[in-house]
Design a protein around this motif. Structure first.
Motif, PDB file in Angstrom:
ATOM      1  N   ASN A  23     -11.315  -2.702  11.927  1.00 28.52           N
ATOM      2  CA  ASN A  23     -10.187  -3.625  11.876  1.00 28.52           C
ATOM      3  C   ASN A  23     -10.589  -4.970  12.462  1.00 28.52           C
ATOM      4  O   ASN A  23     -11.628  -5.099  13.105  1.00 28.52           O
ATOM      5  N   ASP A  32      -6.572  -3.585   9.227  1.00 33.94           N
ATOM      6  CA  ASP A  32      -7.629  -2.624   8.943  1.00 33.94           C
ATOM      7  C   ASP A  32      -8.429  -3.095   7.732  1.00 33.94           C
ATOM      8  O   ASP A  32      -7.873  -3.650   6.777  1.00 33.94           O
ATOM      9  N   SER A  68      -7.319  -7.632   1.749  1.00 35.76           N
ATOM     10  CA  SER A  68      -6.833  -6.714   2.779  1.00 35.76           C
ATOM     11  C   SER A  68      -5.332  -6.800   2.990  1.00 35.76           C
ATOM     12  O   SER A  68      -4.745  -5.962   3.685  1.00 35.76           O
ATOM     13  N   ASP A  94      -4.994  -0.808  -2.272  1.00 40.30           N
ATOM     14  CA  ASP A  94      -4.762   0.360  -1.421  1.00 40.30           C
ATOM     15  C   ASP A  94      -4.844  -0.028   0.053  1.00 40.30           C
ATOM     16  O   ASP A  94      -4.022   0.401   0.869  1.00 40.30           O
ATOM     17  N   MET A  95      -5.834  -0.835   0.403  1.00 44.50           N
ATOM     18  CA  MET A  95      -5.971  -1.274   1.789  1.00 44.50           C
ATOM     19  C   MET A  95      -4.826  -2.207   2.184  1.00 44.50           C
ATOM     20  O   MET A  95      -4.293  -2.126   3.300  1.00 44.50           O
ATOM     21  N   ARG A  97      -1.781  -2.203   0.944  1.00 43.54           N
ATOM     22  CA  ARG A  97      -0.591  -1.358   1.128  1.00 43.54           C
ATOM     23  C   ARG A  97      -0.645  -0.657   2.487  1.00 43.54           C
ATOM     24  O   ARG A  97       0.371  -0.561   3.189  1.00 43.54           O
ATOM     25  N   HIS A  98      -1.803  -0.158   2.831  1.00 48.74           N
ATOM     26  CA  HIS A  98      -1.971   0.503   4.122  1.00 48.74           C
ATOM     27  C   HIS A  98      -1.618  -0.439   5.263  1.00 48.74           C
ATOM     28  O   HIS A  98      -0.917  -0.056   6.212  1.00 48.74           O
ATOM     29  N   ASN A  99      -2.082  -1.678   5.178  1.00 48.54           N
ATOM     30  CA  ASN A  99      -1.793  -2.639   6.254  1.00 48.54           C
ATOM     31  C   ASN A  99      -0.314  -3.001   6.311  1.00 48.54           C
ATOM     32  O   ASN A  99       0.242  -3.205   7.399  1.00 48.54           O
ATOM     33  N   GLN A 101       2.116  -0.945   5.508  1.00 50.14           N
ATOM     34  CA  GLN A 101       2.746   0.221   6.120  1.00 50.14           C
ATOM     35  C   GLN A 101       2.462   0.270   7.622  1.00 50.14           C
ATOM     36  O   GLN A 101       3.344   0.611   8.421  1.00 50.14           O
ATOM     37  N   LYS A 102       1.265  -0.092   7.995  1.00 55.24           N
ATOM     38  CA  LYS A 102       0.880  -0.082   9.409  1.00 55.24           C
ATOM     39  C   LYS A 102       1.798  -0.967  10.235  1.00 55.24           C
ATOM     40  O   LYS A 102       2.139  -0.644  11.379  1.00 55.24           O
ATOM     41  N   GLU A 106       6.338  -2.591   4.467  1.00 53.82           N
ATOM     42  CA  GLU A 106       6.253  -2.181   3.066  1.00 53.82           C
ATOM     43  C   GLU A 106       7.506  -2.529   2.273  1.00 53.82           C
ATOM     44  O   GLU A 106       7.450  -2.658   1.041  1.00 53.82           O
TER      45      GLU A 106
END
Length: 214
Positions: A23, A32, A68, A94-95, A97-99, A101-102, A106
């Motif tokens: 990260n 991340d 990212s 995908d990354m 979206r992950h960030n 959500q983190k 979202e």
């Protein structure tokens, strides 16, 4: 100790520190990353800083070439604006979206797989983009942390590094609301060339912390 020795070995082989850690800090947000996205740079924080001056909770924002998702996360997190984040790479999305959500964003950020504007619908108050801008022939001469470990598709801007700006100059106006703005990061020595392309716009260039027109 074994973990630190392994991290040191990877760093000695040229892998960027932030990829090893997994990260990077970007405008106060932990983002991340992996090898499918660029590591966020301080110059891009400056791009976001300028954009935040005009974005508010009522704004609609397009983050083109999101990578990212660092720009989208900060804009949505700082302002509450509705953000659409697009990229041609599914792995990058995908990354991103992950960030989102983190950071529990979202619901504020919509993700679209798109080759630039090809699958972008609607109009926006602000378009932000940090597109690929390294000339193709220059990539192999970059430091190994960049050329060997970061995705080439996120670096390669074509023969002169300006391919994506030509697309933006040609198509962005159709995706902007009246009075809309574009914020772009450009490479060293590219500011005037990009400004000359944007004939439909009033253009301002800003120097980064090193005094380089960005």
């Amino acid at each position: 100790v074994e973990l630190l020795e392994e991290m040191a070995r990877r760093r000695q082989e040229g892998e960027p520190l932030w990829q090893i850690i997994g990260n990077a800090d970007f405008y106060g947000y932990e983002i991340d990353i992996d090898r499918n996205v660029l590591c966020p740079r301080p110059e891009t924080e400056e791009l976001v800083h300028e954009a935040l001056k005009v974005i508010n909770e009522e704004s609609s924002v397009l983050d083109l070439c999101t990578g990212s998702g660092c720009i989208a996360v900060v804009v949505a997190g700082k302002t509450g604006a509705r953000v659409t984040a697009s990229d041609i790479s599914e792995k990058a999305l995908d990354m991103a979206r992950h960030n989102a959500q983190k950071h529990k964003l979202e619901d504020k950020i919509a993700f679209v797989k798109s080759d630039m504007f090809a699958d972008i619908e609607g109009k926006f108050d602000v378009i932000i983009s940090n597109p690929p801008y390294i000339p193709s022939a220059d990539i192999d001469g970059l430091q190994r942390e960049v050329k060997d470990f970061e995705p080439r598709t996120a670096l390669d801007g074509g023969d002169d590094g300006l391919n994506y700006y030509r697309t933006i100059a040609k198509e962005a106006a159709a995706h902007l609301n009246e009075g809309g703005r574009i914020f772009l990061e450009v490479g060293i020595g590219q500011a005037q060339a990009v400004a000359d392309m944007l004939t439909d716009f009033e253009v301002t260039t800003t120097k980064d912390m090193q005094g380089i027109e960005r």
